[in-house]
Design an enzyme around this catalytic site. Structure first.
Site, PDB file in Angstrom:
ATOM      1  N   ASP A 103       0.476  26.322   0.257  1.00  0.00           N
ATOM      2  CA  ASP A 103       1.701  25.529   0.109  1.00  0.00           C
ATOM      3  C   ASP A 103       1.735  24.844  -1.253  1.00  0.00           C
ATOM      4  OD1 ASP A 103       3.957  23.910   0.500  1.00  0.00           O
ATOM      5  OD2 ASP A 103       3.400  23.410   2.560  1.00  0.00           O
ATOM      6  N   SER A 130       7.786  21.014   7.687  1.00  0.00           N
ATOM      7  CA  SER A 130       8.507  20.635   6.480  1.00  0.00           C
ATOM      8  C   SER A 130       9.296  19.349   6.755  1.00  0.00           C
ATOM      9  CB  SER A 130       9.414  21.784   6.027  1.00  0.00           C
ATOM     10  OG  SER A 130       9.906  21.560   4.728  1.00  0.00           O
ATOM     11  N   ARG A 161      19.602  27.126  -3.920  1.00  0.00           N
ATOM     12  CA  ARG A 161      18.732  27.869  -3.005  1.00  0.00           C
ATOM     13  C   ARG A 161      17.650  28.636  -3.768  1.00  0.00           C
ATOM     14  NH1 ARG A 161      16.946  27.568   2.134  1.00  0.00           N
ATOM     15  NH2 ARG A 161      16.622  29.617   3.076  1.00  0.00           N
ATOM     16  N   HIS A 206       4.669  27.716   1.406  1.00  0.00           N
ATOM     17  CA  HIS A 206       5.191  26.723   2.341  1.00  0.00           C
ATOM     18  C   HIS A 206       5.780  27.364   3.597  1.00  0.00           C
ATOM     19  CE1 HIS A 206       6.899  22.928   3.643  1.00  0.00           C
ATOM     20  NE2 HIS A 206       8.115  23.453   3.665  1.00  0.00           N
ATOM     21  N   ASP A 207       6.475  28.472   3.445  1.00  0.00           N
ATOM     22  CA  ASP A 207       7.099  29.128   4.600  1.00  0.00           C
ATOM     23  C   ASP A 207       6.081  29.690   5.586  1.00  0.00           C
ATOM     24  OD1 ASP A 207       9.688  28.562   3.998  1.00  0.00           O
ATOM     25  OD2 ASP A 207      10.242  30.557   3.309  1.00  0.00           O
TER      26      ASP A 207
END
Length: 391
Positions: free
Chosen positions: A340, A173, A242, A370-371
């Site tokens: 992603d 990232s 967040r 993405h994680d």
């Protein structure tokens, strides 16, 4: 812990996974602003060999820190140091004894980013007397930090540790963006570069997500223009930022299969939800993620690192992508995550096509979005062993 060779001093290297600090200022930033004083918090694992050829630099992502793996504090260390060192790291399984990035073989370094809130100079730290005679927190006065600025600061740390050339610089990232900048800015100092779930520049969509997160914080009434350290913390704004970010970190498929449209019956939070349904499970999940971050991160630092990520563009002021990358001389590992939706695999493919020589785009398979670059550590470890860490 001692270090062998490399021209360093023992005082710069702590026990594995124990935070150390180094002054890297003054720094002239890309904006032209001169940061009078700056320090980086960092951690190390393993031992630097005699010719300093086994050093690996790991770059953390947006709200990460320097604790990439479990460590071991010195005997009779204070409990707070021991607990911090021995706590799980954010890339455990990829980094450690016998892992792909083997701390019995490599000397691993990870630094908290400039502008962060885990020991490095950032908005919450005291401003130097040159900026504020009362040495209150930087707050709204903290300057804009770009990816290039962070790499320059890390180069000072590299010099202090006696590392002229990194065996590998790797990150995922925003960490991948920083690793890529290392290869471009200091081609003679990077033997191999790992760009994981990242690409050559922040896309327009990423900029849009970044603006939404920044506005969520700035529009919190407690934000006070960034000077809130003597009053209420802008927890609601940081939590909303967040939530926005976390949606981009996970895939739509994962959210569907984990949470669906299920509600948590008879659950009402502060009168927000009707008794007929309570919170949807996905709402509860996002609320939990928001609460966790608000409990560990500074709102101004979130704005700083968010702006750093938005600054990412290795071509800015340098020429075309192909021209910029032609000056690099390292081995490459570029890997995307197939699900992603923040750094799309197609963007990783564009980077690979522009690299010099014959390069391959590797793909991490994950339902998590993405994680996946954090979750699928075994897949990434296999890729590392088959490519840039074959020795």
């Amino acid at each position: 812990m001692t270090i062998v060779g490399g021209g360093t001093t023992d005082s710069l290297v702590r026990e594995d996974g124990v935070v150390g600090y180094i002054d890297v200022g003054p720094l002239t930033l890309e904006s032209g602003y001169r940061l009078p004083r700056a320090r980086l918090a960092y951690e190390t694992w393993g031992h630097l060999n005699e010719d300093a050829s086994n050093a690996v630099l790991i770059e953390h992502a947006l709200t990460g820190d320097s604790h990439v793996a479990r460590g071991q504090s010195r005997e009779h260390a204070p409990e707070v140091e021991r607990l911090a060192a021995e706590a799980g790291g954010w890339w455990d399984g990829l980094v450690g004894p016998g892992a792909a990035i083997d701390t019995d073989k490599y000397f691993v370094v990870c630094a908290n980013i400039l502008g962060g809130c885990y020991g490095s100079t950032g908005p919450a730290t005291q401003a130097p007397p040159e900026v504020d005679p009362d040495q209150k927190s930087w707050g709204s006065r903290f300057p804009r930090i770009t990816v290039r600025d962070t790499v320059i600061a890390e180069a000072v740390l590299s010099d202090a540790l006696g590392i002229e050339r990194w065996r590998l610089v790797i990150g995922g990232s925003m960490g991948g963006a920083r690793a890529l900048e290392w290869a471009v800015m200091y081609p003679d100092r990077v033997a191999a570069c790992g760009v994981i779930a990242a690409c050559a520049s922040a896309s327009a969509e990423l900029l849009a997500w970044g603006q939404a997160q920044a506005l969520a914080i700035r529009q919190d009434p407690n934000f006070r223009g960034g000077d809130y350290y003597d009053s209420e913390f802008p927890e609601a704004g940081l939590g909303l930022a967040r939530r926005i970010a976390h949606i981009t970190y996970r895939s739509a498929a994962e959210l569907h299969y984990r949470f669906g449209r299920e509600a948590q019956p008879n659950e009402d939070v502060d009168g927000t939800y009707t008794a007929e349904r309570g919170r949807y499970r996905v709402e509860s999940y996002l609320d939990h993620q928001a609460s966790k971050l608000a409990g560990r991160f500074d709102a101004n630092s979130y704005l700083s690192v968010n702006e750093t990520l938005m600054s990412h563009d290795i071509t800015r002021g340098r020429g075309s992508l192909e021209e910029v990358l032609a000056g690099t001389s390292c081995e490459w590992l570029v890997a995307g995550v197939d699900s992603d939706r923040l750094f799309f695999p197609a963007e990783s493919a564009e980077l690979v096509r522009a690299l010099p020589g014959e390069q391959t785009l590797h793909m991490i398979s994950s339902p998590s979005g993405h994680d996946g670059f954090l979750i699928e550590a075994p897949q990434l470890g296999m890729l590392l062993k088959k490519s840039v860490l074959k020795d």
